[in-house]
Design an enzyme around this catalytic site. Structure first.
Site, PDB file in Angstrom:
ATOM      1  N   GLY A  16       0.784  -1.238   0.000  1.00  0.00           N
ATOM      2  CA  GLY A  16       0.000   0.000   0.000  1.00  0.00           C
ATOM      3  C   GLY A  16       0.810   1.280   0.000  1.00  0.00           C
ATOM      4  O   GLY A  16       0.293   2.330   0.391  1.00  0.00           O
ATOM      5  N   ARG A  69      -7.618 -13.592 -12.685  1.00  0.00           N
ATOM      6  CA  ARG A  69      -8.789 -12.772 -12.963  1.00  0.00           C
ATOM      7  C   ARG A  69      -9.756 -12.747 -11.784  1.00  0.00           C
ATOM      8  O   ARG A  69     -10.016 -13.767 -11.156  1.00  0.00           O
ATOM      9  CB  ARG A  69      -9.500 -13.334 -14.195  1.00  0.00           C
ATOM     10  CG  ARG A  69     -10.565 -12.399 -14.641  1.00  0.00           C
ATOM     11  CD  ARG A  69     -11.247 -12.851 -15.894  1.00  0.00           C
ATOM     12  NE  ARG A  69     -12.482 -12.103 -15.987  1.00  0.00           N
ATOM     13  CZ  ARG A  69     -13.358 -12.245 -16.935  1.00  0.00           C
ATOM     14  NH1 ARG A  69     -13.158 -13.100 -17.883  1.00  0.00           N
ATOM     15  NH2 ARG A  69     -14.452 -11.520 -16.931  1.00  0.00           N
ATOM     16  N   MET A  96      -3.428  -6.963  -7.534  1.00  0.00           N
ATOM     17  CA  MET A  96      -2.877  -8.051  -8.340  1.00  0.00           C
ATOM     18  C   MET A  96      -3.970  -8.944  -8.925  1.00  0.00           C
ATOM     19  O   MET A  96      -3.908 -10.172  -8.819  1.00  0.00           O
ATOM     20  CB  MET A  96      -1.877  -8.853  -7.497  1.00  0.00           C
ATOM     21  CG  MET A  96      -0.689  -8.021  -7.057  1.00  0.00           C
ATOM     22  SD  MET A  96      -0.032  -6.991  -8.403  1.00  0.00           S
ATOM     23  CE  MET A  96       1.676  -6.879  -7.964  1.00  0.00           C
ATOM     24  N   ARG A  97      -4.934  -8.313  -9.530  1.00  0.00           N
ATOM     25  CA  ARG A  97      -6.047  -9.041 -10.148  1.00  0.00           C
ATOM     26  C   ARG A  97      -6.316  -8.476 -11.523  1.00  0.00           C
ATOM     27  O   ARG A  97      -6.145  -7.267 -11.728  1.00  0.00           O
ATOM     28  CB  ARG A  97      -7.314  -8.857  -9.309  1.00  0.00           C
ATOM     29  CG  ARG A  97      -7.228  -9.518  -7.976  1.00  0.00           C
ATOM     30  CD  ARG A  97      -7.464 -10.961  -8.179  1.00  0.00           C
ATOM     31  NE  ARG A  97      -7.329 -11.713  -6.955  1.00  0.00           N
ATOM     32  CZ  ARG A  97      -7.830 -12.921  -6.826  1.00  0.00           C
ATOM     33  NH1 ARG A  97      -8.484 -13.494  -7.801  1.00  0.00           N
ATOM     34  NH2 ARG A  97      -7.664 -13.574  -5.716  1.00  0.00           N
ATOM     35  N   ASN A 113      -3.963   2.479 -13.512  1.00  0.00           N
ATOM     36  CA  ASN A 113      -3.090   1.483 -12.878  1.00  0.00           C
ATOM     37  C   ASN A 113      -1.663   2.020 -12.887  1.00  0.00           C
ATOM     38  O   ASN A 113      -1.314   2.851 -13.714  1.00  0.00           O
ATOM     39  CB  ASN A 113      -3.149   0.171 -13.667  1.00  0.00           C
ATOM     40  CG  ASN A 113      -2.313  -0.918 -13.024  1.00  0.00           C
ATOM     41  OD1 ASN A 113      -2.303  -1.069 -11.801  1.00  0.00           O
ATOM     42  ND2 ASN A 113      -1.589  -1.677 -13.832  1.00  0.00           N
ATOM     43  N   HIS A 115       2.364   0.596 -13.045  1.00  0.00           N
ATOM     44  CA  HIS A 115       3.176  -0.591 -13.321  1.00  0.00           C
ATOM     45  C   HIS A 115       4.647  -0.217 -13.122  1.00  0.00           C
ATOM     46  O   HIS A 115       5.069   0.862 -13.548  1.00  0.00           O
ATOM     47  CB  HIS A 115       2.921  -1.069 -14.756  1.00  0.00           C
ATOM     48  CG  HIS A 115       3.589  -2.371 -15.048  1.00  0.00           C
ATOM     49  ND1 HIS A 115       3.129  -3.581 -14.554  1.00  0.00           N
ATOM     50  CD2 HIS A 115       4.720  -2.660 -15.740  1.00  0.00           C
ATOM     51  CE1 HIS A 115       3.922  -4.546 -14.958  1.00  0.00           C
ATOM     52  NE2 HIS A 115       4.898  -4.027 -15.669  1.00  0.00           N
TER      53      HIS A 115
HETATM   54  C1  GAR Z   1       3.988  -1.236  -7.198  1.00  0.00           C
HETATM   55  O1  GAR Z   1       5.361  -1.251  -7.438  1.00  0.00           O
HETATM   56  C2  GAR Z   1       3.197  -1.375  -8.486  1.00  0.00           C
HETATM   57  O2  GAR Z   1       3.856  -0.794  -9.579  1.00  0.00           O
HETATM   58  C3  GAR Z   1       3.123  -2.866  -8.646  1.00  0.00           C
HETATM   59  O3  GAR Z   1       2.884  -3.341  -7.351  1.00  0.00           O
HETATM   60  C4  GAR Z   1       3.549  -2.500  -6.422  1.00  0.00           C
HETATM   61  C5  GAR Z   1       2.597  -2.182  -5.293  1.00  0.00           C
HETATM   62  O4  GAR Z   1       3.282  -1.530  -4.272  1.00  0.00           O
HETATM   63  N1  GAR Z   1       2.070  -3.232  -9.540  1.00  0.00           N
HETATM   64  C6  GAR Z   1       2.192  -4.179 -10.463  1.00  0.00           C
HETATM   65  O5  GAR Z   1       3.190  -4.855 -10.597  1.00  0.00           O
HETATM   66  C7  GAR Z   1       0.969  -4.368 -11.349  1.00  0.00           C
HETATM   67  N2  GAR Z   1       1.287  -5.149 -12.486  1.00  0.00           N
HETATM   68  P1  GAR Z   1       2.491  -0.818  -3.108  1.00  0.00           P
HETATM   69  O6  GAR Z   1       1.513  -1.858  -2.533  1.00  0.00           O
HETATM   70  O7  GAR Z   1       3.536  -0.467  -2.114  1.00  0.00           O
HETATM   71  O8  GAR Z   1       1.773   0.375  -3.657  1.00  0.00           O
END
Ligand code: GAR
Length: 214
Positions: A16, A69, A96-97, A113, A115
């Site tokens: 988060g 999904r 992560m969905r 989103n 990434h």
């Molecule tokens: C982040 O680095 C985000 O870019 C990645 O999850 C992490 C969440 O961190 N998302 C993905 O990889 C989506 N494909 P957080 O919970 O500390 O915000």
């Protein structure tokens, strides 16, 4: 006077830190958005504790399948939570969905989103690890609109991060996260002030005069 700011729902599955950055920016009443709720698919997500500390309403959507999904019934529950609260923008922050159903129908053009790579490179899971293993010299992060593809929606903002010779996954992730927090807050602000105009794959930032100079 009623609070007219853009109403944001954050969906997060884990730590988060992006949720925290956005919620922190929204605490300033001059920021044009506010976080209405946090929704997670993970009852153990540390993000839930952060929401509680901030007095932000949170929901754990019961998950009927383990990975991948989101089942349609769960997506409908998220739609319901967001619609009942008049949400304007849905922000995926480490959610992560894969969304492919009713949430996209109802909130088209209003879901973002983040990434942890420069898309379209290194889509999917463990983007930072993929970039490192590939030998990229520059990586970074991308905020994009969500469409029916995985990590394929129109790009809103990107930031580059150098990959140093002594970087490992952890050190690179830290550099990427720092940039993520900065550009995600900026993207929310741009959306909330009506400055994002999507034309096909390109997202123009209105009021940004730099491109017209020269
Ligand atoms: C982040 O680095 C985000 O870019 C990645 O999850 C992490 C969440 O961190 N998302 C993905 O990889 C989506 N494909 P957080 O919970 O500390 O915000």
């Amino acid at each position: 006077m009623p609070d007219q700011r853009c109403r944001v729902a954050v969906l997060a599955s884990g730590r988060g830190s992006n949720f925290k950055a956005i919620a922190g920016a929204c605490r300033d009443e001059n920021f044009p958005a506010r976080v209405i709720c946090l929704i997670t698919d993970n009852p153990a997500a540390p993000a839930l504790e952060l929401a509680a500390d901030d007095g932000i309403e949170s929901f754990t959507v019961p998950v009927t399948e383990k990975k991948g999904r989101l089942p349609e019934a769960d997506e409908l529950k998220i739609v319901d939570i967001c619609e009942k609260r008049g949400v304007d923008l849905i922000v995926l922050a480490g959610f992560m969905r894969i969304l492919k159903g009713p949430l996209l129908d109802r909130f088209e053009g209003r879901i973002m989103n983040i990434h942890p790579t420069l898309l379209p490179s290194f889509k999917g899971l463990h983007g930072v690890r993929q970039a490192l293993e590939y030998g990229a010299k520059v990586s970074g992060c991308t905020v994009h609109f969500v469409d029916r593809t995985v990590d394929g929606g129109a790009i809103i903002l990107q930031a580059a991060v150098p990959v140093d010779d002594d970087d490992d996954e952890n050190s690179l992730l830290q550099k990427v996260n720092k940039e993520e927090h900065r550009i995600y807050v900026e993207a929310v602000e741009l959306f909330a002030t009506g400055r994002l105009l999507q034309e096909g794959r390109r997202v123009r930032i209105l009021g940004n005069d730099f491109s017209r100079k020269g």
